[in-house]
Scaffold this motif. Structure first.
Motif, PDB file in Angstrom:
ATOM      1  N   ASP A 282       0.858  -1.171   0.000  1.00  0.00           N
ATOM      2  CA  ASP A 282       0.000   0.000   0.000  1.00  0.00           C
ATOM      3  C   ASP A 282       0.899   1.227   0.000  1.00  0.00           C
ATOM      4  N   TYR A 283       0.468   2.259  -0.677  1.00  0.00           N
ATOM      5  CA  TYR A 283       1.245   3.494  -0.709  1.00  0.00           C
ATOM      6  C   TYR A 283       0.302   4.662  -0.934  1.00  0.00           C
ATOM      7  N   GLY A 284       0.764   5.838  -0.627  1.00  0.00           N
ATOM      8  CA  GLY A 284      -0.044   7.037  -0.788  1.00  0.00           C
ATOM      9  C   GLY A 284       0.768   8.261  -0.426  1.00  0.00           C
ATOM     10  N   GLY A 285       0.087   9.373  -0.265  1.00  0.00           N
ATOM     11  CA  GLY A 285       0.800  10.610   0.028  1.00  0.00           C
ATOM     12  C   GLY A 285      -0.069  11.601   0.761  1.00  0.00           C
ATOM     13  N   LEU A 286       0.563  12.668   1.209  1.00  0.00           N
ATOM     14  CA  LEU A 286      -0.103  13.680   2.023  1.00  0.00           C
ATOM     15  C   LEU A 286       0.559  15.028   1.781  1.00  0.00           C
ATOM     16  N   ARG A 287      -0.244  16.044   1.443  1.00  0.00           N
ATOM     17  CA  ARG A 287       0.259  17.408   1.392  1.00  0.00           C
ATOM     18  C   ARG A 287       0.344  17.951   2.812  1.00  0.00           C
ATOM     19  N   ILE A 288       1.495  18.535   3.153  1.00  0.00           N
ATOM     20  CA  ILE A 288       1.701  18.987   4.535  1.00  0.00           C
ATOM     21  C   ILE A 288       2.094  20.449   4.613  1.00  0.00           C
ATOM     22  N   ASP A 289       2.030  21.172   3.502  1.00  0.00           N
ATOM     23  CA  ASP A 289       2.493  22.553   3.531  1.00  0.00           C
ATOM     24  C   ASP A 289       1.620  23.442   4.399  1.00  0.00           C
ATOM     25  N   ASP A 290       0.384  22.997   4.688  1.00  0.00           N
ATOM     26  CA  ASP A 290      -0.490  23.791   5.551  1.00  0.00           C
ATOM     27  C   ASP A 290      -0.475  23.311   7.001  1.00  0.00           C
ATOM     28  N   LEU A 291       0.273  22.254   7.287  1.00  0.00           N
ATOM     29  CA  LEU A 291       0.339  21.747   8.658  1.00  0.00           C
ATOM     30  C   LEU A 291       1.421  22.492   9.437  1.00  0.00           C
ATOM     31  N   PRO A 292       1.216  22.716  10.725  1.00  0.00           N
ATOM     32  CA  PRO A 292       2.228  23.434  11.515  1.00  0.00           C
ATOM     33  C   PRO A 292       3.506  22.620  11.686  1.00  0.00           C
ATOM     34  N   GLU A 293       4.599  23.313  11.896  1.00  0.00           N
ATOM     35  CA  GLU A 293       5.871  22.643  12.150  1.00  0.00           C
ATOM     36  C   GLU A 293       5.787  21.824  13.440  1.00  0.00           C
ATOM     37  N   GLY A 294       6.579  20.779  13.494  1.00  0.00           N
ATOM     38  CA  GLY A 294       6.600  19.953  14.695  1.00  0.00           C
ATOM     39  C   GLY A 294       6.875  18.506  14.362  1.00  0.00           C
TER      40      GLY A 294
ATOM     41  N   ILE B 162      -7.849  11.120 -15.994  1.00  0.00           N
ATOM     42  CA  ILE B 162      -6.650  10.574 -16.633  1.00  0.00           C
ATOM     43  C   ILE B 162      -6.690   9.057 -16.716  1.00  0.00           C
ATOM     44  N   GLU B 163      -7.862   8.454 -16.426  1.00  0.00           N
ATOM     45  CA  GLU B 163      -7.919   6.992 -16.344  1.00  0.00           C
ATOM     46  C   GLU B 163      -7.653   6.310 -17.679  1.00  0.00           C
ATOM     47  N   TYR B 164      -7.827   7.012 -18.805  1.00  0.00           N
ATOM     48  CA  TYR B 164      -7.596   6.412 -20.115  1.00  0.00           C
ATOM     49  C   TYR B 164      -6.200   6.688 -20.656  1.00  0.00           C
ATOM     50  N   ILE B 165      -5.502   7.640 -20.073  1.00  0.00           N
ATOM     51  CA  ILE B 165      -4.214   8.051 -20.647  1.00  0.00           C
ATOM     52  C   ILE B 165      -3.054   7.922 -19.666  1.00  0.00           C
ATOM     53  N   GLY B 166      -3.333   7.730 -18.382  1.00  0.00           N
ATOM     54  CA  GLY B 166      -2.272   7.600 -17.388  1.00  0.00           C
ATOM     55  C   GLY B 166      -1.881   6.153 -17.167  1.00  0.00           C
ATOM     56  N   ALA B 167      -0.707   5.940 -16.562  1.00  0.00           N
ATOM     57  CA  ALA B 167      -0.280   4.593 -16.191  1.00  0.00           C
ATOM     58  C   ALA B 167      -1.118   4.103 -15.009  1.00  0.00           C
ATOM     59  N   LYS B 168      -1.264   2.783 -14.901  1.00  0.00           N
ATOM     60  CA  LYS B 168      -2.105   2.201 -13.843  1.00  0.00           C
ATOM     61  C   LYS B 168      -1.663   2.664 -12.465  1.00  0.00           C
ATOM     62  N   GLN B 169      -0.347   2.703 -12.231  1.00  0.00           N
ATOM     63  CA  GLN B 169       0.132   3.100 -10.912  1.00  0.00           C
ATOM     64  C   GLN B 169      -0.181   4.559 -10.611  1.00  0.00           C
ATOM     65  N   GLN B 170      -0.166   5.413 -11.651  1.00  0.00           N
ATOM     66  CA  GLN B 170      -0.532   6.819 -11.437  1.00  0.00           C
ATOM     67  C   GLN B 170      -2.002   6.936 -11.055  1.00  0.00           C
ATOM     68  N   ILE B 171      -2.829   6.155 -11.724  1.00  0.00           N
ATOM     69  CA  ILE B 171      -4.263   6.194 -11.439  1.00  0.00           C
ATOM     70  C   ILE B 171      -4.533   5.651 -10.037  1.00  0.00           C
ATOM     71  N   ASP B 172      -3.843   4.565  -9.665  1.00  0.00           N
ATOM     72  CA  ASP B 172      -4.001   4.010  -8.317  1.00  0.00           C
ATOM     73  C   ASP B 172      -3.556   5.023  -7.261  1.00  0.00           C
ATOM     74  N   LEU B 173      -2.407   5.667  -7.509  1.00  0.00           N
ATOM     75  CA  LEU B 173      -1.891   6.629  -6.535  1.00  0.00           C
ATOM     76  C   LEU B 173      -2.841   7.818  -6.391  1.00  0.00           C
ATOM     77  N   LEU B 174      -3.440   8.244  -7.494  1.00  0.00           N
ATOM     78  CA  LEU B 174      -4.363   9.376  -7.444  1.00  0.00           C
ATOM     79  C   LEU B 174      -5.517   9.102  -6.481  1.00  0.00           C
ATOM     80  N   SER B 175      -5.995   7.859  -6.475  1.00  0.00           N
ATOM     81  CA  SER B 175      -7.128   7.520  -5.599  1.00  0.00           C
ATOM     82  C   SER B 175      -6.723   7.446  -4.132  1.00  0.00           C
ATOM     83  N   LYS B 176      -5.420   7.386  -3.845  1.00  0.00           N
ATOM     84  CA  LYS B 176      -4.962   7.215  -2.473  1.00  0.00           C
ATOM     85  C   LYS B 176      -4.517   8.519  -1.821  1.00  0.00           C
ATOM     86  N   LEU B 177      -4.466   9.583  -2.593  1.00  0.00           N
ATOM     87  CA  LEU B 177      -3.984  10.857  -2.067  1.00  0.00           C
ATOM     88  C   LEU B 177      -5.118  11.692  -1.499  1.00  0.00           C
TER      89      LEU B 177
END
Length: 454
Positions: A244-256, A312-327
């Motif tokens: 399993d993999y994914g990501g998180l934007r943190i630029d709006d989270l406070p330092e710490g 992008i489901e018709y033009i992106g790579a499978k892993q890109q599409i999977d990652l998009l759903s996990k972010l």
């Protein structure tokens, strides 16, 4: 002597955020600073695959002029011993690496990354001794630490590898996890976004079909213990290891200081879990200017895409599409920004012509290929819509009727040799792709019984 009683929860927080001596990540001692991190995964025959990553700032090396190019000349040495003192890894090599220009270093704090793997370790404690020596400047940094390597014989999760970026990459190279490149960030100090990767082992078929099993990823901080869920999804019982993999934007989270935790849960029970600590830092105005630039690019992308930039489901790579759903929402915008920026044919213009053309195709498909019956699909979700979005408008089109069944078929021909034939088998306006004159799309082996003229 006065006795001070520390509540159990306070002890947990202290250990949790400050860590035990020798725990990853760890910073070197000496005149040359570098960071070392590690993560373990299951290997063969009940053994463990241990990865060790490190990073060092390019600007910390003494520049050496080689054929008019500024280079870094340094030596890396790694010794890994088990708890009995037996040597299980002994590697050393010299590296000659080009250094970025002073202008590049002013714009971004650039680092050199590398890793080694100990591929078949027995569970237990290990001693890592690592040195990096700047051969041009006679500076050295050293890490001497003890860490534990777990076993993965039972149901469990691997270590979580925290990453500065995950990308689809079929080319063999460093930092590979199957078809993904997972770029480590050994300091675990992040500013704008972070990614995570982990694996799940020995997941047996579910005995209780009512209480489904889920993977949940969450985070919380030293200052705010409230848990925020990043991902929560059902998991199937598949043979072999899962990831399993994914990501998180943190630029709006406070330092710490923060913790990211992955859990395998069933009902109210936590079957397995893993975690990784990290830190959020937000350095200065250069990063602010970069963020403003990125925000402007995202706003332009949304204008150019007209609501279709995420299709992008018709033009992106499978892993890109999977990652998009996990972010999370911000992470999705960042992935799409990079996706379309790579496809921009004229980057010197403000608009992205490729995205504008893609949006026009999606809009045309919705307006012309919708299934006008109960439960019918939007035009961009139909077979004709998919082909139109992926390959573009035809050069020649013929709509005619099957003589025996009096049902229409739709023929698209392209000057490059591609040809697609769609047929309305049920006679209700649901066109299916029957024939394709390209290896990229499948042909129904029984297509001739519907369209005998071809």
């Amino acid at each position: 002597m006065r006795r001070i009683v520390i509540p159990a929860w306070a002890v947990g927080i202290l250990l949790f955020f400050f860590g035990l001596a020798g725990a990853f990540p760890i910073k070197s001692k000496g005149a040359l600073d570098f960071w070392v991190d590690g993560a373990s995964f299951a290997s063969d025959s009940g053994q463990t695959w241990q990865e060790i990553y490190w990073s060092i700032r390019a600007g910390d090396f003494t520049a050496r002029d080689t054929l008019g190019r500024k280079m870094a000349l340094f030596r890396t040495e790694i010794l890994l011993k088990d708890q009995k003192g037996a040597l299980v890894l002994n590697e050393g090599w010299n590296s000659l690496s080009p250094l970025p220009t002073e202008q590049m270093l002013k714009q971004k704090d650039m680092v050199l990354l590398d890793q080694v793997e100990a591929r078949r370790l027995k569970p237990g404690s290990y001693n890592l001794l690592m040195t990096i020596t700047d051969l041009a400047g006679e500076k050295q940094g050293m890490v001497d630490t003890i860490f534990d390597v777990p076993g993965y014989g039972d149901l469990g999760l691997s270590h979580i590898e925290l990453s500065s970026g995950i990308a689809v990459d079929s080319i063999p190279g460093r930092f590979k996890k199957g078809s993904l490149t997972v770029k480590p960030w050994p300091s675990r100090a992040f500013d704008d976004e972070l990614y995570y990767y982990y694996e799940i082992y020995n997941l047996a078929p579910a005995a209780d079909t009512l209480n489904k099993r889920y993977l949940r990823v969450l985070y919380f901080s030293e200052k705010d213990p409230a848990q925020k869920i990043i991902s929560h999804k059902e998991i199937a019982s598949n043979p072999g290891p899962l990831s399993d993999y994914g990501g998180l934007r943190i630029d709006d989270l406070p330092e710490g200081r923060y913790r990211l935790r992955a859990q395998l849960i069933q009902g109210s029970r936590i079957l397995a879990n893993s975690y990784a600590n990290f830190e959020i830092t937000h350095p200065g105005m250069i990063m602010l200017a970069e963020k403003e630039k990125i925000a402007g690019e995202i706003a332009q992308m949304e204008r150019d895409g007209g609501g279709y930039s995420d299709r992008i489901e018709y033009i992106g790579a499978k892993q890109q599409i999977d990652l998009l759903s996990k972010l999370d929402e911000n992470g999705k915008k960042e992935l799409l920004r990079r996706f379309w920026k790579q496809r921009d044919p004229l980057p010197e213009t403000k608009e992205n012509e490729a995205l504008i053309a893609h949006a026009q195709r999606c809009r045309y498909a919705d307006q012309n290929f919708a299934e006008n019956f109960a439960g019918g699909l939007k035009g961009s979700q139909t077979e004709r819509g998919r082909i139109y979005i992926k390959y573009g408008p035809w050069d020649d089109r013929e709509i005619t009727t099957n003589a025996l069944q009096n049902r229409p078929y739709d023929i698209w021909s392209y000057d490059n040799g591609r040809k697609f034939i769609f047929f309305d088998k049920a006679g209700i306006g649901k066109f299916e792709l029957l024939y394709s004159k390209t290896s990229e799309e499948k042909t129904d082996p029984e297509y001739r019984q519907y369209i005998s003229d071809f």
